[in-house]
Each structure stands twice: as structure tokens, then as C-alpha cells.
Motif scaffolding. Structure first.
Motif, PDB file in Angstrom:
ATOM      1  N   MET A   1      -5.536  10.290 -13.962  1.00 44.60           N
ATOM      2  CA  MET A   1      -4.129  10.247 -13.584  1.00 44.60           C
ATOM      3  C   MET A   1      -3.927  10.706 -12.133  1.00 44.60           C
ATOM      4  O   MET A   1      -3.033  10.245 -11.447  1.00 44.60           O
ATOM      5  N   GLU A   2      -4.807  11.601 -11.668  1.00 46.44           N
ATOM      6  CA  GLU A   2      -4.657  12.079 -10.289  1.00 46.44           C
ATOM      7  C   GLU A   2      -4.843  10.937  -9.302  1.00 46.44           C
ATOM      8  O   GLU A   2      -4.110  10.830  -8.319  1.00 46.44           O
ATOM      9  N   LYS A   3      -5.853  10.082  -9.581  1.00 47.94           N
ATOM     10  CA  LYS A   3      -6.112   8.971  -8.673  1.00 47.94           C
ATOM     11  C   LYS A   3      -4.949   7.975  -8.694  1.00 47.94           C
ATOM     12  O   LYS A   3      -4.578   7.408  -7.671  1.00 47.94           O
ATOM     13  N   PHE A   4      -4.397   7.751  -9.873  1.00 48.67           N
ATOM     14  CA  PHE A   4      -3.281   6.814  -9.969  1.00 48.67           C
ATOM     15  C   PHE A   4      -2.062   7.327  -9.222  1.00 48.67           C
ATOM     16  O   PHE A   4      -1.321   6.565  -8.610  1.00 48.67           O
ATOM     17  N   SER A   5      -1.842   8.650  -9.250  1.00 51.32           N
ATOM     18  CA  SER A   5      -0.669   9.204  -8.571  1.00 51.32           C
ATOM     19  C   SER A   5      -0.753   9.028  -7.069  1.00 51.32           C
ATOM     20  O   SER A   5       0.254   9.118  -6.364  1.00 51.32           O
ATOM     21  N   ASN A 630      -2.590   1.337 -14.466  1.00 52.41           N
ATOM     22  CA  ASN A 630      -3.231   2.644 -14.559  1.00 52.41           C
ATOM     23  C   ASN A 630      -4.380   2.589 -15.571  1.00 52.41           C
ATOM     24  O   ASN A 630      -5.466   3.140 -15.341  1.00 52.41           O
ATOM     25  N   TYR A 631      -4.153   1.908 -16.681  1.00 49.95           N
ATOM     26  CA  TYR A 631      -5.183   1.812 -17.721  1.00 49.95           C
ATOM     27  C   TYR A 631      -6.451   1.162 -17.171  1.00 49.95           C
ATOM     28  O   TYR A 631      -7.570   1.658 -17.374  1.00 49.95           O
ATOM     29  N   LEU A 632      -6.312   0.034 -16.455  1.00 47.84           N
ATOM     30  CA  LEU A 632      -7.481  -0.667 -15.941  1.00 47.84           C
ATOM     31  C   LEU A 632      -8.186   0.143 -14.865  1.00 47.84           C
ATOM     32  O   LEU A 632      -9.426   0.162 -14.792  1.00 47.84           O
TER      33      LEU A 632
END
Length: 801
Positions: A1-5, A630-632
Motif C-alpha cells: 500500500m505504501e508504494k501505491f500511495s 493497486n491489486y495488480l
């Protein structure tokens, strides 16, 4: 999640750093994105929609005239819109009352996606970019073009017994006007064939009517064209607003399909259409003699209708003779279905057409006017398009269809046409090899090895360095991680420098989604798309076929909540493929080779097969997939492409108390039983087990359809005789007989043998020899003379006594 943010942070930074998508569409900037995936990732630069535009509708006729508007971008009433197509053709646009900018598509001598740039300052700058889909008139849906009512009458008008009024109709919304003009436009090709000055020319000829109510219908009694126009034999009728000057280009309009202009030809045609066409046929015959021979470089036809419909990487239905639409085969009487070679020939851009009768046998021009005919110009055109003979549809009409009217339809001289357009038989045809991935997931290699691999990740299905083909598959767990099995959820592919095509299960698993260079493609308007180095056909939301220039074909079908993927490769791929679908060389023993070349020692060992599959995880730098969620990103992009922590169930449990056990035994049978049982008992789904069984049976049927057959080649009838039988495959019988007054020499029946040779001897019809009769008559005469002389001598002797 950190990378997605980080994507959210990039978006905020872009606002402060002033980064813009102007002139940068498709790029990932430092603080935000102008890439098509930015919408779902919420990372777009603030002005992304302003400069990276989408349009509606997204497609229209190659002849132009479609009014489309720009989605979401902002314009003012003072904006002066200029639309630039392919970096060279400008059309004038406008802004409507709601502030939307509109463009009018121009005549484009090409099909496929064309770069589009839009200026709002009268052409000073073109800051907005997108694309426009130009479509072959024959592939355009009827709702987007004007229609000829009884098109056969239009194209036979002036021949014996054909006359009276002609009628056409159109959708009135295609022309935003109360009054319309009906105009005739002609097409011809000028310059020396196959030279740099060979050009196509579409010109306004004259108006059939002006200031007519835009009521969607027009009827008229054709008149003979003035001499200056009657030489135009091919063209289209255009419906456009009466507010435009006659023949004004690039205006909103509805076009008919291109057609033979029999109804406006000179008086000489109406006086004696057969003689007129005969002269044209002879002139065409002389022209063909001077042009280069293209027949040697076109692909041979499949031997049977089953092969033709199964070889989807190299052949596709000819829309003019489709068994799925009632077999209305105007140009091929006696045929029920025709296919065209998808790719044009390399040097001359020629095409191949193959037609079949109700028995599934190929129809040859040597036997029937409805036979298969090659084309000097491929009907669908050929990259780079734009010049003869590569102009879609129109070049084909000039060199292959009008001549058919001259020699076959308007006169009875088909032998001239078939001299230059003979059917190619199928003796050199080689069926493709097929491989498949199905269920959760199971694999059948090109050489027939079947196994299961339930890894989680992204893997190489097929790679060929020789042909530069790569096909990758993505798997994901069934219903999260609750079930220890996976399914194929996406397939991505590319050949050489072609566009990247990805087919995946859309959100909710209720349809297929096709991505073109990571941007979603809509097939709502068109089912066929010409892309860079690849064709894509999607007749339904659960069925996609991808075709490459090498002849490789990939069929992706949605089966419930899984993908079934079939790969078809022609013989040229022999001994050059690697990956989960094996080495296509006819040797099953070397199919299961790890990426390091080591062979699986025990093909029945599930753990060893799992290690084999894992070795074909896609290298990060080589992945062709799209990561737009985000999932992928978290599941595939930022982690190893093979998930070592996911350990599947290697076999179906044998639990007699399992309520699904008896149902699995009832549903699953035959060769597909192990796969079907696994998907029911491990996947916990009767539907999945049924889908797996159906997919397996479909593959068996496909292999059967593609099975090589032996052809002995065409047999001619003897001179002064005839033959019975027009099938030339193994076991076929052809009988010969002679006309009255002739005697058959050779075999009266010949059979196609398994060595691809005909039994017996060549049949011929000869005139019976008169020598035996003459000899017999001479002998009888001589004997009669001797008898008479003898009787006379005896008579005189008697008298003398």
C-alpha cells in the motif's frame, strides 16, 4: 500500500511543479502521469483529459464524412477547430452549443487507428492528441452507411431485363441537415502500376438530386452519364447537406459502399451490354499479361471447409459469402462459405480467397464459376496502405471485381478471367499446430502433452526467438486464497515490433477486456480492428481472436470465470518455440523443458511439473501486461512474477464423503476426466468442471478439423468428353466419358490414393479408326468379285458342253 500511495503523492506534486500533458500523452512524468493507466491509478496530471483526448464515435468509413466530438476537453464558442489526421490531412471542425468540439473525418486511403491532433486556434498549434479508427466500407456496420436497396439491380442496371427505378436509404442522423444533396463520386487508379506515380483518385462527378428532404430515402430513374463521366466505372453515392457547395470534400456525409456504376454507363453499354463488356474483358486480359505474376507468392487454400474455419491465424470469413449469414454468395454461386487469407502477399500485396461447397470441398474455378479466386489487390488492403494496390477495398475493385463483371457477370467469357485468377488447390497447404490452456489451469502442448500447473504469477506460454513472438499468461487464485488452485486471468502478446495486445477477464469476470498498448479497446462499434502489426477480431464480449503477420493466431474464450486460450502456429514455427506450451517439433518427449533447458524427468510427478512451470516466470523487464490497479501492482508488479508462497493442491482429493464426488464422477468422463475432476473437487465448482470438459472437447474437435488431408490435385476433363466428380482428396473418385462419336482411351475412373497420386492412366477421347471397316469392306468386295467371276466361268463351261 505504501508504494501505491506514491501515485497520490505524485498527483499532488504535479500541481505544484506545473507539469502538463500537452505534447506528452502516453508518458510517465516525474510527478504525474499522462499514460492511459493513470485514470484507474488516480495518477493523472491535472490536464490529462484536456490534452490526451478520446472521441465519440471512435470510428467511421474510410471514405470519411463522420461527425465526431471530443470527450471531456474544454472549448469555447470562439475556438477555431482544425482537426489533423495522420499528421497531414486537415479538416475544419466546430464547437456546438454545449461547448463540445467536433471534427469531420476525411477520405483516408487506409484502415486502422490513425493519429489525430486537434487545434483550437485555427491551426497555429495542435496541442490535443488522440486517434481515429478508419474502417473498410465492407466491414462498417449498416447503421453507419447509406444502403443500396437491391444492390444487384444497381450493378446489373442496363443489362438485358434490368431497368426501372433505383432506391437507396440512410440513417438520417448521419447527416445533420433538413435538406440534402445526392452526389455521385467516382474512383480510379492512375499511373504506371507498381511504380511511384501509381495513385488512387476519388472525385466528385455530378449530383443526382439537390435540396431533397433528409427523410432517409431516395429513388431515381438513372440517366446515361455525359461522355466526360461515363468512363468512371466504380464509385459511391454520397448524401450530404445542401448547404455545402457541390463536391465539397471533408463534410458530414453518409456514403454507400463502392460499387460498379452500371446504371450510369454510356449508351453503348445499354445498347449491347454483352458486347461492351466483352471488349472490356479483352482489354483487361491484355493488361494482365503485362503485369507481374503474383500467384506464386500467395498462400495455398485449406483443403476443406473445416480446415478453413479452424485456421483462424491465417484465414478469416469473407463477408461476401458467410455460412453464418445464410450463404448469400453473389460472386460465388454454388459455394456456401468463403474465407480470405488475412495477410496480403509480401511483394505485390495480393490476396487469396478460398470457397467451399455444402460438402466441405474446395470449389475450383476450373470446375465452376463460383470457385475460389486469388486477388491482385487484397480486399482488406495492406500496410502501409494509401497507394495502389494496397488501398483497402478500392484497389481490389479496380483489379479484381470490375474485371469479374466484364468477363463473367456482364458477358459469358469467364475463361479469360479464370486464366488470370485460377484457383490454387491445396496440395501445398500445411495445417497449423494447436496448443491450449484451459480450466484452473491445464495445458495441452503443441505436440499433445497434457498436464496441470497451478502456479500463481505471470508466465511465458510461448516464445520464439526466430519469429520474435511472445505470448504470456497471468494466473490468479480462484476465489482469493481459500482454494488452492489458480486460473488464467489474462493473456498478453506481441510479435516483433507490433502493438501489444492483452486480453483479460474484466472486473466481475462477466466479459473479456482487450487492451491495446495498455489502453482499453471498445468493440461496441467495430468487431475487427487493424492495428500496428496485428489484427484483432471480437464478435462478442466473450470471444477474441488475435492474428499476427507470421500466421500465428491466438483465440481467447471466456468459459464461465476462466479463460480458455488456444494458440495456432504454422509450420514455420517448427522447432523454434519454448515455454509452457512446449517445443513444436512433433516430439512429445522434449516438450516439458525448464527455461534452463533441463527436461522434466517424470511427467506424472506433480511437484516436478510445478518446478517446470515456475521456471517460466516472466522476467520483470519482459512483462507485457498492464498494471492499472493497486491489486495488480501489489500482486504482480512489485513482487516476483512467480509467487513461491502459493502452494496449490497437486491432485484431486479422493473423499467418498465429499458431496461433489458422485457428481464429478457423473460429469467427468473420457480423456478430460482428470482435469474435470480436479476443477470440481479442488475448485469446488461444477460449472468450472463442465467448462473444462467443454474446452477439452473443443480442442479435440479443433485438432480433428486441422488434421492434414491428402490432395491429388485437379483432374481435367478429356477433350471432347466430360468428367463426373469435383473432389480431389484421398478416396475421391472421378469418372470420365466421351461425347458421341468418340472413344475413351485410358482410365474411365481414377481414384485419389494415399500417395497423393491418381490411380490409372490419363483419360482422352479419340475418333474411332475407320481402317478395320475399310479392310472388312475390301475383303467382302474382293470375295464377292471372285464369286461372281467363278460363277461366270462355270456358266460358260456349262454352255460349252
Amino acid at each position: 500500500m505504501e508504494k501505491f500511495s506514491l501515485f497520490f503523492l505524485l498527483m499532488v506534486l504535479s500541481r505544484t511543479h506545473g507539469e502538463t500533458c500537452e505534447g506528452k500523452c502516453g508518458q510517465q512524468l516525474d510527478s504525474c502521469s499522462c499514460h492511459p493507466t493513470c485514470g484507474s491509478l488516480r495518477s493523472c496530471c491535472p490536464d490529462y483529459k484536456e490534452f490526451c483526448i478520446d472521441v465519440a464515435p471512435q470510428s467511421g468509413s474510410i471514405l470519411g464524412g463522420t461527425d465526431f466530438y471530443v470527450l471531456e476537453a474544454n472549448f469555447t464558442q470562439s475556438s477555431q477547430i482544425v482537426c489533423r489526421f495522420n499528421s497531414e490531412i486537415d479538416t475544419e471542425g466546430y464547437v456546438d452549443d454545449s461547448g463540445r468540439a467536433h471534427c469531420i473525418s476525411p477520405l483516408l486511403y487506409q484502415t486502422g487507428w490513425v493519429p489525430l491532433h486537434i487545434s483550437s486556434d485555427n491551426g497555429t498549434t495542435f496541442s490535443r492528441s488522440g486517434a481515429w479508427l478508419s474502417v473498410h466500407t465492407g466491414k462498417l456496420s449498416s447503421e453507419f452507411k447509406a444502403l443500396l436497396v437491391n444492390s444487384t439491380k444497381w450493378q446489373y442496371y442496363g443489362t438485358p431485363g434490368v431497368g426501372g427505378y433505383l432506391q437507396m436509404t440512410w440513417n438520417t442522423t448521419l447527416v445533420n441537415a433538413d435538406k440534402v444533396n445526392i452526389e455521385l463520386w467516382g474512383y480510379r487508379e492512375m499511373g504506371e502500376p507498381y511504380s511511384e506515380n501509381w495513385q488512387g483518385e476519388m472525385e466528385y462527378l455530378y449530383s443526382l438530386a439537390k435540396d431533397r428532404p433528409n427523410n432517409g430515402s431516395f429513388s431515381f430513374l438513372p440517366k446515361i452519364a455525359e461522355n466526360v463521366f461515363s468512363s468512371w466505372e466504380l464509385g459511391s453515392v454520397r448524401v450530404s447537406s445542401s448547404s455545402y457547395p457541390d463536391g465539397m470534400r471533408n463534410v458530414q456525409a453518409a456514403w454507400t459502399e463502392d460499387h460498379a456504376l452500371a446504371w450510369h454507363l454510356e449508351q453503348k453499354f445499354r445498347d449491347n451490354s454483352t458486347a461492351w463488356a466483352w471488349e472490356k474483358c479483352l482489354a483487361w486480359d491484355q493488361l494482365e499479361i503485362q503485369l507481374p505474376n503474383f500467384l506464386n507468392e500467395i498462400i495455398d487454400c485449406p483443403c476443406t471447409l473445416a480446415q478453413a474455419r479452424a485456421d483462424t491465424g491465417r484465414f478469416h470469413t469473407d463477408y461476401g459469402c458467410d455460412i453464418e449469414k445464410g450463404s448469400v454468395c453473389t460472386y460465388h454461386p454454388g459455394s456456401v462459405h468463403c474465407v480470405r487469407a488475412i495477410q496480403a502477399s509480401p511483394q505485390y500485396a495480393a490476396g487469396q480467397q478460398c470457397c467451399y461447397d455444402k460438402t466441405g470441398a474446395q470449389v475450383l474455378t476450373a470446375d465452376s464459376i463460383g470457385g475460389s479466386t486469388p486477388d491482385r489487390a487484397h480486399d482488406w488492403g495492406s500496410p502501409p496502405f494509401r497507394k495502389p494496390p494496397r488501398i483497402p477495398g478500392l484497389s481490389h475493385w479496380v483489379y479484381d471485381v470490375l474485371s469479374f463483371y466484364y468477363c463473367c457477370l456482364w458477358s459469358d467469357n469467364c475463361h479469360y478471367y479464370f486464366k488470370h485468377r485460377p484457383s490454387s488447390d491445396c496440395r501445398r497447404y500445411q495445417s497449423p499446430n494447436s496448443a491450449m490452456v484451459f480450466g484452473d489451469p491445464h495445458f495441452i502442448t503443441f505436440d499433445g502433452v497434457s498436464y496441470s500447473f497451478n502456479g500463481k504469477g505471470e508466465y511465458t506460454l510461448v516464445t520464439s526467438a526466430d519469429k520474435q513472438l511472445t505470448i504470456q499468461g497471468r494466473t490468479e487464485p480462484i476465489d482469493g486464497n481459500a482454494i488452492k488452485a489458480t486460473k488464467m486471468s489474462a493473456v498478453a502478446m506481441r510479435e516483433a515490433s507490433s502493438d501489444i495486445i492483452e486480453v483479460r477477464l474484466a472486473s466481475g469476470d462477466n466479459r473479456l477486456e482487450v487492451l491495446h498498448n495498455q489502453k482499453s479497446l471498445s468493440f461496441a462499434e467495430q468487431t475487427w480492428m487493424d492495428l500496428q502489426g496485428v489484427f484483432v477480431f471480437s464478435p462478442t464480449s466473450s470471444n477474441v481472436t488475435v492474428m499476427f503477420p507470421s500466421g500465428a493466431g491466438v483465440e481467447v474464450r471466456q468459459r464461465g470465470k476462466t479463460l480458455t486460450t488456444t494458440v495456432l502456429l504454422p509450420e514455420e514455427f517448427g522447432d523454434s518455440t519454448q515455454g509452457l506450451l512446449g517445443n513444436m517439433n512433433g516430439d512429445a518427449k522434449d516438450d516439458l523443458a525448464l527455461s534452463n533447458g533441463q527436461l522434466v524427468q517424470n511427467q506424472s510427478n506433480a511437484e516436478e511439473l510445478f518446478a517446470f512451470g515456475a521456471s517460466w516466470a516472466v522476467p520483470n523487464a519482459s512483462a507485457l501486461f498492464t498494471y492499472d490497479s493497486n491489486y495488480l501492482l501489489e500482486t504482480y508488479y512489485f513482487v516476483p512474477r512467480h509467487d513461491p508462497s502459493f502452494i496449490p493442491a497437486f491432485s484431486a482429493p479422493e473423499d467418498p464423503d465429499d458431496p461433489l464426488s458422485d457428481l464429478a464422477a457423473e460429469i467427468c468422463s473420457g480423456e478430460s476426466s482428470p482435469f474435470c475432476r480436479y476443477d470440481i473437487l479442488v475448485g469446488r465448482s461444477l460449472t468450472m468442471g463442465n467448462d473444462t470438459r467443454r474446452s477439452f472437447q473443443s480442442h479435440i474437435s479443433l485438432v480433428e478439423d486441422l488434421k492434414p488431408v491428402i490432395s491429388c490435385g485437379w483432374l481435367p476433363p478429356p477433350n471432347n468428353g466430360k468428367k463426373q466428380g469435383t473432389t480431389y482428396l484421398q478416396g475421391a473418385r472421378v469418372q470420365f466419358s466421351c461425347n458421341e462419336g468418340y472413344t475413351l482411351k485410358g482410365s474411365s475412373e481414377r481414384i485419389c490414393q494415399k500417395n497423393a497420386q491418381w490411380s490409372g492412366e490419363e483419360a482422352s477421347c479419340i475418333v474411332p479408326s475407320k481402317l478395320p471397316g475399310i479392310l472388312a469392306g475390301s475383303i467382302v468386295g474382293a470375295l464377292a468379285l471372285i464369286l461372281i467371276i467363278t460363277m461366270i466361268v462355270l456358266h460358260f463351261r456349262k454352255q460349252k458342253r
